[in-house]
Design a protein around this motif. Structure first.
Motif, mmCIF file in Angstrom:
data_model
loop_
_atom_site.group_PDB
_atom_site.id
_atom_site.type_symbol
_atom_site.label_atom_id
_atom_site.label_comp_id
_atom_site.label_asym_id
_atom_site.label_seq_id
_atom_site.Cartn_x
_atom_site.Cartn_y
_atom_site.Cartn_z
ATOM 1 N N LEU A 115 0.788 -1.218 0.048
ATOM 2 C CA LEU A 115 0.092 -0.041 -0.048
ATOM 3 C C LEU A 115 0.927 1.050 0.139
ATOM 4 C CD1 LEU A 115 -3.180 0.405 0.377
ATOM 5 C CD2 LEU A 115 -2.397 0.925 2.684
ATOM 6 N N THR A 116 0.632 2.338 -1.097
ATOM 7 C CA THR A 116 1.576 3.303 -1.053
ATOM 8 C C THR A 116 0.687 4.288 -0.481
ATOM 9 O OG1 THR A 116 2.942 2.375 -2.907
ATOM 10 C CG2 THR A 116 2.779 4.663 -2.419
ATOM 11 N N LEU A 117 1.151 5.166 0.285
ATOM 12 C CA LEU A 117 0.626 6.367 0.761
ATOM 13 C C LEU A 117 1.295 7.618 0.298
ATOM 14 C CD1 LEU A 117 -0.445 4.251 2.760
ATOM 15 C CD2 LEU A 117 -0.923 6.065 4.324
ATOM 16 N N SER A 118 0.528 8.656 -0.498
ATOM 17 C CA SER A 118 1.038 9.770 -0.871
ATOM 18 C C SER A 118 0.591 10.978 -0.390
ATOM 19 C CB SER A 118 0.847 9.698 -2.271
ATOM 20 O OG SER A 118 1.646 8.762 -2.923
ATOM 21 N N ALA A 119 1.348 12.135 0.147
ATOM 22 C CA ALA A 119 0.744 13.456 0.466
ATOM 23 C C ALA A 119 1.689 14.349 0.025
ATOM 24 C CB ALA A 119 0.536 13.458 2.037
ATOM 25 N N PRO A 120 1.010 15.385 0.054
ATOM 26 C CA PRO A 120 1.847 16.892 -0.433
ATOM 27 C C PRO A 120 3.069 16.865 0.427
ATOM 28 C CG PRO A 120 -0.403 17.417 -0.415
ATOM 29 C CD PRO A 120 -0.349 16.067 0.155
ATOM 30 N N ALA A 162 4.427 13.125 10.894
ATOM 31 C CA ALA A 162 5.195 14.290 10.242
ATOM 32 C C ALA A 162 4.240 15.012 9.419
ATOM 33 C CB ALA A 162 6.375 13.785 9.509
ATOM 34 N N PHE A 163 3.247 14.320 8.594
ATOM 35 C CA PHE A 163 2.498 15.174 7.678
ATOM 36 C C PHE A 163 1.424 15.877 8.516
ATOM 37 C CE2 PHE A 163 -1.502 15.146 5.151
ATOM 38 C CZ PHE A 163 -1.070 15.890 4.190
ATOM 39 N N LEU A 164 0.732 15.180 9.521
ATOM 40 C CA LEU A 164 -0.384 16.091 10.198
ATOM 41 C C LEU A 164 0.239 16.773 11.176
ATOM 42 C CD1 LEU A 164 -2.789 12.916 10.621
ATOM 43 C CD2 LEU A 164 -2.864 14.763 8.928
ATOM 44 N N ASN A 165 1.468 16.767 11.796
ATOM 45 C CA ASN A 165 2.330 17.653 12.447
ATOM 46 C C ASN A 165 1.319 18.376 13.583
ATOM 47 O OD1 ASN A 165 4.281 19.252 12.965
ATOM 48 N ND2 ASN A 165 3.860 21.104 11.803
ATOM 49 N N SER A 166 0.683 17.276 14.509
ATOM 50 C CA SER A 166 -0.023 17.757 15.701
ATOM 51 C C SER A 166 0.183 16.985 16.757
ATOM 52 C CB SER A 166 -1.447 17.940 15.426
ATOM 53 O OG SER A 166 -2.046 16.699 14.803
ATOM 54 N N HIS A 167 0.165 15.623 16.881
ATOM 55 C CA HIS A 167 0.213 14.859 17.840
ATOM 56 C C HIS A 167 0.940 13.341 17.331
ATOM 57 C CE1 HIS A 167 -2.668 16.936 20.345
ATOM 58 N NE2 HIS A 167 -3.346 17.158 19.210
ATOM 59 N N PRO A 168 1.500 12.407 18.098
ATOM 60 C CA PRO A 168 1.850 11.343 17.780
ATOM 61 C C PRO A 168 0.768 10.538 17.309
ATOM 62 C CG PRO A 168 2.903 12.134 19.942
ATOM 63 C CD PRO A 168 1.754 12.921 19.486
#
Length: 328
Positions: A115-120, A162-168
């Motif tokens: 499964l490959t996850l991509s995000a900006p 890292a992407f959401l940058n709010s909580h672990p």
């Protein structure tokens, strides 16, 4: 002829002969009645499948597929299964785009067992579709109910965090040997046979294109079908006609109507930007899609848009398939 009009029984026959004959008469009557009921039930075409969507990671972007399997837990295509991956907090509680709207920007593909996850602005994340049994199993909490998920590892956890940058956060996967949740525990109209992994409450949600078109005719800024995250999109029917379909046959699959889909603030997240508006289209839906007062104990103040179905028969369906309702 005897009184039954079907058989005459000579006098003096043993009792077991009489009993057998009466049993035969009863069986013939049941079979005839069953055939008559079957004859009264017919398939009527109500539309055509224009889209099939699987949402592998809950609240992340859906994957459009041309063909899918209807499983007891919803749609699947190869290793992709609907809402079988979940983002959780470190204490196991689920995380959705209600809390983290930018989750809708995470897109997915699946190839060669990964499964490959991509995000900006992120490097792609590759997660095995089948995890090592050495990965720990997490106890998760989804809308007040416990369910398990196998942890996808540190790299996945760091990527999501890292992407959401709010909580672990961590990523977990529901495996088919795990115990699913019971839809009926969450919403009373479901049947005891309706089971789910990480969806809100239903294995399948159906929405018509014309329902979205009617909504857009009332909005200043149009929304997309993607705002509503349906599994099956139907064209060729009237607005909200999906509300009236009791039993559906699509391809070799069969579904049973359960209840309307109550809508929440998630519909106000722009699927292209990940920004939550908090108002539209929810406010407009509330102006014309409220439940009957007799059903407020089920839906409360949520507007209704789209329809939940249970899986009556597994099978294969594809884009372009006719959609039939069963009548009679």
């Amino acid at each position: 002829m005897g009184d039954s009009g079907l058989l005459s029984l000579p006098k003096g026959r043993p009792a077991w002969v009489v009993a057998s004959a009466l049993a035969l008469v009863a069986a013939l009557g049941v079979a005839t009645a069953w055939r008559r009921r079957r004859a009264r039930r017919a398939l009527v075409r109500v539309g055509t499948v224009s889209g099939l969507f699987i949402y592998p990671v809950k609240s992340c972007r859906g994957v459009a597929v041309k063909q899918a399997e209807m499983t007891p837990l919803g749609l699947a295509c190869g290793d992709l299964r609907d809402r079988h991956w979940l983002v959780i907090k470190e204490d196991g509680h689920k995380v959705t785009a209600r809390e983290e709207p930018r989750m809708v920007l995470i897109s997915l593909t699946c190839e060669n067992g990964y499964l490959t996850l991509s995000a900006p602005e992120m490097k792609d994340l590759h997660v095995p579709a089948k995890l090592s049994p050495e990965n720990p199993v997490q106890n998760c909490r989804v809308f007040g109910f416990d369910i398990q998920g196998r942890d996808c590892g540190e790299e996945a956890a760091q990527w999501i965090t890292a992407f959401l940058n709010s909580h672990p956060y961590r990523l977990v996967h529901f495996e088919l040997n795990m115990v699913p949740r019971n839809s009926k525990d969450i919403m009373e109209p479901f049947q005891p046979s309706d089971k789910i992994a990480y969806p809100d409450c239903s294995p399948v949600m159906v929405l018509s294109e014309t329902s979205v078109e009617e909504l857009n005719s009332r909005l200043e800024k149009e929304v997309q079908i993607r705002n509503f995250r349906p599994n099956i999109v139907v064209t060729g029917c009237g607005p909200h006609e999906e509300d009236t379909w009791d039993e559906l046959v699509i391809g070799s699959a069969k579904m049973k109507s359960v209840m309307a889909c109550p809508r929440c603030i998630l519909t106000t997240v722009d699927p292209d930007t990940g920004i939550m508006d908090r108002k539209e289209p929810l406010d407009t839906l509330k102006s014309y899609r409220q439940c009957d007062p007799s059903e407020q104990h089920i839906y409360r103040s949520h507007p209704l848009f789209g329809w939940y179905f249970g899986v009556a028969k597994t099978g294969t369906l594809q884009v372009g398939d006719p959609v039939y309702k069963i009548i009679g």
